[in-house]
Every structure is written in structure tokens, then in C-alpha cells.
Design a protein around this motif. Structure first.
Motif, mmCIF file in Angstrom:
data_model
loop_
_atom_site.group_PDB
_atom_site.id
_atom_site.type_symbol
_atom_site.label_atom_id
_atom_site.label_comp_id
_atom_site.label_asym_id
_atom_site.label_seq_id
_atom_site.Cartn_x
_atom_site.Cartn_y
_atom_site.Cartn_z
ATOM 1 N N PHE A 191 0.828 -1.208 0.000
ATOM 2 C CA PHE A 191 0.000 0.000 0.000
ATOM 3 C C PHE A 191 0.860 1.254 0.000
ATOM 4 C CE2 PHE A 191 -3.126 -3.034 1.469
ATOM 5 C CZ PHE A 191 -4.272 -2.616 0.816
ATOM 6 N N VAL A 192 1.949 1.212 0.759
ATOM 7 C CA VAL A 192 2.821 2.384 0.819
ATOM 8 C C VAL A 192 3.374 2.716 -0.560
ATOM 9 C CG1 VAL A 192 5.007 3.257 1.733
ATOM 10 C CG2 VAL A 192 3.432 2.032 3.238
ATOM 11 N N ILE A 193 3.741 1.693 -1.323
ATOM 12 C CA ILE A 193 4.396 1.950 -2.605
ATOM 13 C C ILE A 193 3.450 2.641 -3.580
ATOM 14 C CG2 ILE A 193 3.833 -0.297 -3.625
ATOM 15 C CD1 ILE A 193 7.040 1.778 -4.102
ATOM 16 N N CYS A 194 2.151 2.289 -3.555
ATOM 17 C CA CYS A 194 1.244 2.912 -4.524
ATOM 18 C C CYS A 194 1.091 4.404 -4.247
ATOM 19 C CB CYS A 194 -0.104 2.199 -4.536
ATOM 20 S SG CYS A 194 -1.173 2.511 -3.125
ATOM 21 N N PHE A 195 1.007 4.780 -2.971
ATOM 22 C CA PHE A 195 0.909 6.202 -2.647
ATOM 23 C C PHE A 195 2.256 6.906 -2.836
ATOM 24 C CE2 PHE A 195 -2.626 4.421 -0.132
ATOM 25 C CZ PHE A 195 -3.650 5.213 -0.603
ATOM 26 N N ALA A 196 3.333 6.212 -2.544
ATOM 27 C CA ALA A 196 4.658 6.830 -2.649
ATOM 28 C C ALA A 196 4.975 7.217 -4.089
ATOM 29 C CB ALA A 196 5.729 5.883 -2.097
ATOM 30 N N VAL A 197 4.750 6.300 -5.038
ATOM 31 C CA VAL A 197 5.091 6.620 -6.428
ATOM 32 C C VAL A 197 4.133 7.669 -6.988
ATOM 33 C CG1 VAL A 197 6.153 4.376 -6.860
ATOM 34 C CG2 VAL A 197 3.716 4.682 -7.340
ATOM 35 N N PHE A 198 2.870 7.635 -6.567
ATOM 36 C CA PHE A 198 1.917 8.641 -7.036
ATOM 37 C C PHE A 198 2.328 10.037 -6.573
ATOM 38 C CE2 PHE A 198 -1.882 11.259 -6.638
ATOM 39 C CZ PHE A 198 -2.523 11.057 -7.856
ATOM 40 N N LEU A 199 2.597 10.168 -5.274
ATOM 41 C CA LEU A 199 2.959 11.472 -4.730
ATOM 42 C C LEU A 199 4.310 11.940 -5.245
ATOM 43 C CD1 LEU A 199 1.740 10.955 -1.043
ATOM 44 C CD2 LEU A 199 0.598 12.236 -2.874
ATOM 45 N N ALA A 200 5.262 11.008 -5.423
ATOM 46 C CA ALA A 200 6.577 11.390 -5.944
ATOM 47 C C ALA A 200 6.457 11.926 -7.368
ATOM 48 C CB ALA A 200 7.520 10.192 -5.901
ATOM 49 N N ALA A 201 5.661 11.257 -8.193
ATOM 50 C CA ALA A 201 5.480 11.716 -9.572
ATOM 51 C C ALA A 201 4.779 13.066 -9.605
ATOM 52 C CB ALA A 201 4.692 10.677 -10.366
ATOM 53 N N GLU A 202 3.732 13.216 -8.807
ATOM 54 C CA GLU A 202 3.011 14.491 -8.791
ATOM 55 C C GLU A 202 3.904 15.622 -8.275
ATOM 56 O OE1 GLU A 202 -0.174 15.214 -9.825
ATOM 57 O OE2 GLU A 202 -0.145 13.206 -10.690
ATOM 58 N N ALA A 203 4.815 15.306 -7.355
ATOM 59 C CA ALA A 203 5.691 16.342 -6.791
ATOM 60 C C ALA A 203 6.617 16.924 -7.840
ATOM 61 C CB ALA A 203 6.497 15.773 -5.626
ATOM 62 N N VAL A 204 6.997 16.131 -8.838
ATOM 63 C CA VAL A 204 7.893 16.631 -9.893
ATOM 64 C C VAL A 204 7.111 16.920 -11.178
ATOM 65 C CG1 VAL A 204 9.896 15.448 -8.942
ATOM 66 C CG2 VAL A 204 8.482 14.290 -10.644
ATOM 67 N N HIS A 205 5.770 17.004 -11.041
ATOM 68 C CA HIS A 205 4.878 17.339 -12.160
ATOM 69 C C HIS A 205 4.923 16.287 -13.274
ATOM 70 C CE1 HIS A 205 4.275 21.192 -10.222
ATOM 71 N NE2 HIS A 205 5.586 21.383 -10.206
ATOM 72 N N ALA A 206 5.158 15.034 -12.883
ATOM 73 C CA ALA A 206 5.015 13.914 -13.812
ATOM 74 C C ALA A 206 3.637 13.296 -13.612
ATOM 75 C CB ALA A 206 6.123 12.886 -13.582
ATOM 76 N N SER A 207 3.346 12.246 -14.338
ATOM 77 C CA SER A 207 2.028 11.618 -14.261
ATOM 78 C C SER A 207 1.988 10.613 -13.116
ATOM 79 C CB SER A 207 1.700 10.907 -15.579
ATOM 80 O OG SER A 207 0.512 10.156 -15.458
#
Length: 523
Positions: free
Chosen positions: A217-233
Motif C-alpha cells: 500500500f505504501v508503494i502505490c501512494f509513494a510513487v503517485f505522490l513522488a510523480a506528482e511532486a515533480v509534475h510527472a504523471s
């Protein structure tokens, strides 16, 4: 406490609506939306405001990763061209069609706002598609294409949506937007792949089932937030991570982790799916209260016309483009034109859902005609869910593409089971002459020879009556053994921990037998 009570009340309502959907044979998602709308108009019920950031950052990552985790990577890759053809081409075409019609109907609406509306309603929803497709028995390729499209198209729509909203404040070049689109998508894929590979390396080293399931569960939120933080998808990041984890599940994760994750993720997806659709229905009251300056007839006319354009535009893209692509000899040879009935089903399976509503609610408060755009987006979701969602099964049956239940175990499943049994038997044969383990190996070899013989018969299309009888007898014996264990616990004071340990083993064996017997009972 009010938020806790509200969530518990919605979950209870979801269970009730699920039972009604089962009785009425309506799609679960449709019943939840209609039920939420009915609840919204009950006097005294407080208005529920869905925070768009919560909808995108809380609901979307686990639902997308769950779908991606179950996706067959080989089938996904094999059908990548039609998936991208829908997830990118159809979304952009639909957005342009909706934008043009919205601009024509509302002349004062800026072009950027009209395109933003198109981007909001263009992508079919992964949650809606899965909740309906899983109830139907249709060709596997159609399911793969539709589920693959719904995993990727959100990224296309959300990137276009961002550019349209930004265009209201500053001018931008279409070429710059196209380049940024590629960078945003590629960045999301890269982050998702790195996060997925890191999870595959780290999770087995935790050596604790609960920690390993929590890490998924952590990984799904981590990659989502990391991508959004750098303005990726963030969408592409979650989907990519889910595909990586899915491919590694049977290679790198333990049996306990797979079993526990299957149960935990199934529960979480049910809760999130249910809350998403009932929250969509609960939004109606608040949306109607904010619309001013339009008569009811005008609003109904706008909603009906845009919903019709939304549905028709998918046909206008899929049908001609599918035919034109086959004019290329290499394409026609490698991928022949599918039956027209398959094309119709793909066109009709265009239900919208939570991403469209969240994107609409995320529009800036000073955005031109914001309340009207939110209302039209809600009507598009409602129209596609109710009209297409409730009739998709009828369309499939009418076109006669629903697959009948097989009278035998599928040959590829029988071949895989035979392969496992033969490998196990070969290992026992190798130990037959061992001075220490040889007697034990020879003692249990007949059971594995029996498995191979039965599975070979299934693979050759033999009648499964003997296998059914064997499975039923084993299941009866197992249940009798469990009953005796429970009596021993009650009468002789067997320790609870031992009861649970043996009981879990018996439960797993019963699930295996019931799964095999379920195949036999369909004969």
C-alpha cells in the motif's frame, strides 16, 4: 466522530445497495450512484463535499495499482497498440469533440475552458469498467483492451486538463504542450518502474507478512505522490509500479504474503469502490445548489446533448480508425480486423467515474462557468453509467459474443496443472532410490501419478466424472476432519493456537478443492 459515523453509514449503505444490485442484476456501480443520489435528497441529510485532492490522491492510487497488479503483462504488451489507440487517440478526439460542441452551445465560454470540459469527461473509468466487466464472460482480448485503456487514459486526460486550465492564465504553444505531454508520461513511467523495482527488492526482506502487505500500500501512494511532486504523471507511475509488482508476485513474494495480500486488497478495493460511487451520487444535491442563471430546460438540453456527443464520439473514432489502419498491409496481416460485434462492445463500454468528477471539482473557483462545467461532468458520468452500464450486458448478449461456460477445464490450465504435477512426480522419482527418503518417496508417488493421470485426461477432453467424484470425496473427508478437530477443541480443551494453525491449513486445502470442484460442477 461525525466523519467516522458518516463513513460507517456509507459502508452500511454500500452493503445494502450491493445486495439490491445482486437481486436486480444491475451493475454494482450504477446501483451505488443511484442510491447515493436518492440519499442526497432525503430531508435532513447533510451535503457531502468530495475534496478533489482526496479523490485523486487517496482513492485513485490503490484502485489503479490493484487493477494493474492483476493485469496480464504479456496480454497488455501484446495489445499495446489498440490500448494506446484508445487511451491516447480516443481521449484526445473525444475531448476536442466535447470542447467544440460546448463552445458552440455556450459561445461566451473560452476555448480553453471548453477543452478543459472535454478533458474532464473524455476518459472512461478503470473502476467503472472493472466493476461491470468482471460480471460478464466476454472474449479475453476485449477485457484486456478495455482494462488496459482505463489504466492509461487517465494520464492522457489529466495532462490535457492541466494544460487547458493553465491556458486560462497564460498562453502556450501546442508544440510545447505535446513535448510536455511526452515528458510527463515518460517521467511517470520511470518513477513507477523505479518504485516498483525498489518494492520488489525490499518487500521480501521484511520477512513479516503484515509488514509486506502494508508495504504494497505504501508503494502505490509513494510513487503517485513522488510523480506528482515533480509534475510527472502520478497515474502512469502507479500503473507502472502495479505492473512491476504483478510480474514479480509469484517469483519474489512468499505464499503467505500473496494469500494475505489477496484478502486485504480485495477488502480495500471493495470499500474504496463502494465509497467512490456512492460519493458520486451524493454530490448531486450540492452541485444543483450552486447552479444559477440557467433554466431547467436549458440545463437538461445541455446535459443530454453533451452526453450524446460523448457516446457518439467514441464510435466516430474507433470504427473508422480501426478500418483505416487495416488498409496498411503489414497491419492487416499482423492484426486482422476484429469482428464488428467486438468493435461495438468496445465503443459501448465507455463508462465515466471518479476521475472525471474529481477533475471537475478541482477546477479553480474563479474558472469560467465552473459550476455549469461541474454539473455537465456529473451528468456525463450519470448518463454513461446508467445508460451504458445497465445495457452493456444486454448488448453483449444481443451480439452473441458472451462466452459459454466451458464443459471441460481449459486446455492451457490443464496443461499448466499437468506440468506442476509432473515436475513434483519427477522430484519424487529422483528420491526413490535414496537410502533415507526413498521409502517415503515411493509411498506418496501413487498420489502424484493419480494427479497426472487425471489431468492428462482433462487435457485430452475426457469426461471429468471421475475427477468430480474424487474431489467431492476429498472435500467430505476434509470437512469431517475439521468437525472432529472442533469437537476435540470443545471437549478436550485443545489449545486455541493449535486449533487456528490446523484450521488455517484445512481452510486453504478446502479452498483448493472447492476451486477445482467448481470447475467440475460447471460441466
Amino acid at each position: 466522530m461525525p466523519i467516522v459515523e458518516a463513513v460507517l453509514a456509507m459502508i452500511a449503505a454500500c452493503i445494502g445497495f450491493a445486495l439490491i444490485a445482486r437481486r436486480t442484476r444491475l451493475p454494482y456501480s450504477v446501483m451505488l450512484v443511484l442510491g447515493g443520489m436518492a440519499i442526497a435528497f432525503i430531508p435532513g441529510i447533510p451535503q457531502v463535499e468530495l475534496d478533489p485532492q482526496i479523490a485523486l490522491a487517496f482513492f485513485l492510487p490503490p484502485l489503479l495499482q490493484g487493477s494493474a497488479f492483476r493485469t496480464d503483462w504479456r496480454e497488455f504488451r501484446h495489445n499495446l497498440r489498440p490500448i494506446l489507440f484508445l487511451a491516447v487517440g480516443a481521449v484526445l478526439f473525444t475531448a476536442l469533440c466535447i470542447g467544440a460542441v460546448a463552445k458552440w452551445m455556450i459561445p461566451d465560454l473560452p476555448w480553453a475552458a471548453a477543452i478543459a470540459l472535454g478533458a474532464i469527461v473524455a476518459p472512461p473509468d478503470a473502476v467503472a469498467a472493472t466493476s461491470i466487466l468482471q460480471r460478464l464472460r466476454i472474449p479475453r482480448r476485449i477485457v484486456t483492451v478495455l482494462e488496459g485503456e482505463s489504466l492509461v487514459n487517465d494520464a492522457t486526460a489529466l495532462v490535457l486538463y492541466r494544460f487547458a486550465v493553465a491556458a486560462m492564465a497564460t498562453a502556450f504553444s501546442p508544440w510545447e504542450a505535446a513535448a510536455a505531454f511526452v515528458v510527463v508520461g515518460a517521467g511517470g513511467i520511470a518513477i513507477g518502474w523505479l518504485g516498483g523495482r525498489a518494492a520488489v527488492w525490499a518487500i521480501p526482506r521484511l520477512r513479516d507478512t503484515l509488514l509486506e502487505v502494508a508495504a504494497t500500500f505504501v508503494i502505490c501512494f509513494a510513487v503517485f505522490l513522488a510523480a506528482e511532486a515533480v509534475h510527472a504523471s502520478g497515474v502512469m507511475a502507479v500503473v507502472t509500479a502495479g505492473l512491476v509488482l504483478g510480474r514479480a508476485a509469484y517469483r519474489d513474494l512468499s505464499a503467505n504474503t500473496r494469500q494475505a495480500a489477496r484478502a486485504v486488497w480485495g477488502f480495500i478495493e471493495f470499500i474504496l469502490n463502494s465509497l467512490v460511487f456512492i460519493l458520486i451520487g451524493l454530490q448531486l444535491n450540492a452541485i444543483l445548489d450552486r447552479i444559477e442563471g440557467y433554466t431547467a430546460a436549458t440545463l437538461i438540453g445541455l446535459a443530454l446533448l453533451l452526453s450524446a456527443v460523448l457516446i457518439v464520439s467514441r464510435f466516430l473514432w474507433v470504427v473508422p480508425a480501426s478500418w483505416l489502419l487495416r488498409l496498411i498491409p503489414a497491419m492487416r496481416h499482423r492484426e486482422p480486423l476484429p469482428p464488428w460485434s467486438h468493435t461495438v462492445v468496445i465503443c459501448w463500454a465507455g463508462m465515466r467515474g471518479v476521475v472525471s468528477l474529481a477533475a471537475a471539482l478541482a477546477l479553480p473557483l474563479d474558472f469560467p462557468a465552473r459550476d455549469l462545467l461541474v454539473f455537465l461532468a456529473f451528468c456525463a458520468i450519470l448518463a454513461t453509467l446508467v445508460l451504458q452500464g445497465t445495457t452493456l450486458g444486454w448488448v453483449i448478449r444481443r451480439l452473441r459474443i458472451e462466452e459459454k461456460r466451458s464443459t471441460t477445464m481449459p486446455w492451457d490450465e490443464a496443461a499448466a496443472r499437468t506440468l506442476v504435477a509432473q515436475a513434483s512426480l519427477a522430484k519424487l522419482v529422483a528420491h526413490a532410490d535414496d537410502p533415507l527418503d526413498g521409502a517415503i518417496a515411493r509411498d506418496i508417488m501413487p498420489e502424484y501419478r493419480d494427479r497426472v493421470r487425471l489431468l492428462d485426461g482433462i487435457g485430452q477432453g475426457a469426461v471429468a466424472a471421475e475427477r468430480t467424484a474424487r474431489l467431492q470425496l476429498r472435500l467430505q473427508a476434509l470437512r469431517h476432519g475439521r468437525d472432529r478437530l472442533v469437537r476435540h477443541h470443545a471437549e478436550d480443551g485443545l489449545d486455541d493456537e493449535i486449533l487456528h494453525r490446523i484450521g488455517q491449513e484445512l481452510d486453504l486445502e478446502e479452498l483448493r478443492l472447492r476451486r477445482l470442484l467448481g470447475i467440475a460442477e460447471e460441466i
